[in-house]
Design a protein around this motif. Structure first.
Motif, short mmCIF file in Angstrom:
data_model
loop_
_atom_site.label_atom_id
_atom_site.label_comp_id
_atom_site.label_asym_id
_atom_site.label_seq_id
_atom_site.Cartn_x
_atom_site.Cartn_y
_atom_site.Cartn_z
N LEU A 50 0.79 -1.18 -0.10
CA LEU A 50 0.00 0.13 0.09
C LEU A 50 1.03 1.20 -0.01
CD1 LEU A 50 -2.79 1.23 0.18
CD2 LEU A 50 -2.47 1.17 2.86
N ILE A 51 1.95 1.45 0.66
CA ILE A 51 2.81 2.49 0.86
C ILE A 51 3.54 2.40 -0.34
CG2 ILE A 51 4.94 3.37 2.19
CD1 ILE A 51 3.96 2.03 4.61
N LEU A 90 0.00 -2.13 -6.46
CA LEU A 90 -1.30 -2.62 -6.52
C LEU A 90 -1.71 -4.14 -6.80
CD1 LEU A 90 -4.34 -1.72 -7.03
CD2 LEU A 90 -4.04 -1.45 -9.67
N ALA A 91 -0.45 -4.80 -7.14
CA ALA A 91 -0.58 -6.12 -7.42
C ALA A 91 -0.31 -6.76 -5.96
CB ALA A 91 0.49 -6.62 -8.64
N LEU A 92 0.37 -6.31 -5.24
CA LEU A 92 0.56 -6.74 -3.98
C LEU A 92 -0.70 -6.46 -3.28
CD1 LEU A 92 4.09 -5.44 -3.27
CD2 LEU A 92 3.61 -7.91 -3.41
N LEU A 95 -3.31 -9.18 -4.35
CA LEU A 95 -2.79 -10.64 -4.29
C LEU A 95 -3.32 -10.83 -2.46
CD1 LEU A 95 -0.89 -12.35 -5.79
CD2 LEU A 95 0.79 -12.28 -4.20
N ALA A 96 -3.21 -9.95 -1.81
CA ALA A 96 -3.64 -9.93 -0.13
C ALA A 96 -5.20 -10.11 -0.37
CB ALA A 96 -3.32 -8.95 0.54
N ILE A 97 -5.85 -9.33 -1.28
CA ILE A 97 -7.42 -9.58 -1.08
C ILE A 97 -7.86 -10.75 -1.71
CG2 ILE A 97 -9.18 -8.41 -2.12
CD1 ILE A 97 -7.96 -5.43 -1.78
N LEU A 98 -7.27 -11.17 -2.63
CA LEU A 98 -7.61 -12.54 -3.20
C LEU A 98 -7.42 -13.65 -2.34
CD1 LEU A 98 -6.43 -12.05 -6.96
CD2 LEU A 98 -8.75 -12.23 -5.94
N THR A 115 5.73 -12.70 -4.24
CA THR A 115 5.86 -11.48 -3.22
C THR A 115 7.50 -10.97 -3.24
OG1 THR A 115 4.14 -12.03 -1.98
CG2 THR A 115 5.60 -10.44 -1.01
N ILE A 116 8.19 -11.91 -3.11
CA ILE A 116 9.72 -11.53 -2.95
C ILE A 116 10.29 -11.10 -4.46
CG2 ILE A 116 12.09 -12.68 -3.10
CD1 ILE A 116 10.90 -14.46 -0.92
N ALA A 117 9.67 -11.65 -5.56
CA ALA A 117 9.95 -11.42 -6.85
C ALA A 117 9.37 -9.69 -7.28
CB ALA A 117 9.38 -12.33 -7.90
N LEU A 118 8.23 -9.60 -6.66
CA LEU A 118 7.59 -8.42 -6.97
C LEU A 118 8.32 -7.28 -6.19
CD1 LEU A 118 3.86 -9.13 -7.09
CD2 LEU A 118 5.37 -8.35 -8.90
N GLY A 119 8.76 -7.58 -5.14
CA GLY A 119 9.67 -6.67 -4.22
C GLY A 119 10.84 -6.33 -4.74
N ALA A 120 11.58 -7.17 -5.30
CA ALA A 120 12.81 -7.10 -5.77
C ALA A 120 12.78 -6.44 -7.22
CB ALA A 120 13.56 -8.35 -6.23
#
Length: 169
Positions: A50-51, A90-92, A95-98, A115-120
């Protein structure tokens, strides 16, 4: 008094449970420690997402322009990278909502790895914008607080993914 069977995994009868300390357990209610959106890794992941999403609307660059007034450029206006950072956040969140809605990824693709791949990816994109200021923003040579918030939240997404990977093991 009878000795309990070693292989009796059922709930004890209510009269046997009355003497034990702890909250009463209602039938049908099953509490899982660390489950749901409020476990540490999941909480860190969606809050950092979100941040990260909101940081693309914060000031990434600031400084004096050639004409004299102070300029501030938000991440969204830095080009494709600012928009990608928004959509990764937004994808993260999605993912949490789904996950809370009961939709899960296939077992071959662990959610912590995604999650790790999106964060990287978000970290690399923010680092590119941190190191290389676009030429169109001449005079805004200073980095503002928004880009540092984006970097910290991208790193927090990786930490959240690693904590979730630890819980999955």
């Amino acid at each position: 008094m009878e000795t309990p069977d070693l292989f009796d995994f059922g709930d004890p009868a209510p009269e046997e449970r009355e003497g034990r300390p702890g909250p009463p357990v209602r039938p049908g209610l099953q509490l899982r420690p660390g489950a749901g959106i409020w476990s540490a890794g999941e909480r860190i992941t969606w809050v950092a997402g979100l941040i990260l999403m909101l940081s693309s609307f914060m000031s990434w660059y600031a400084g004096k322009s050639i004409e004299g007034p102070t300029l501030a450029v938000i991440g969204w206006h830095t080009g494709t990278i600012g928009k990608l950072v928004f959509f990764i956040g937004l994808a993260l969140i999605a993912l949490a909502i789904l996950r809370e809605a009961g939709v899960e990824l296939p077992p071959a693709v662990p959610e912590s790895l995604v999650t790790i791949a999106l964060g990287a990816l978000a970290t690399v994109l923010v680092l590119v914008r941190l190191i290389s200021i676009p030429d169109t923003f001449a005079g805004t040579s200073g980095r503002a607080i928004g880009i540092w918030i984006a970097l910290l939240s991208a790193l927090a997404v990786i930490v959240g993914g690693l904590l979730r990977a630890g819980n999955e093991l």
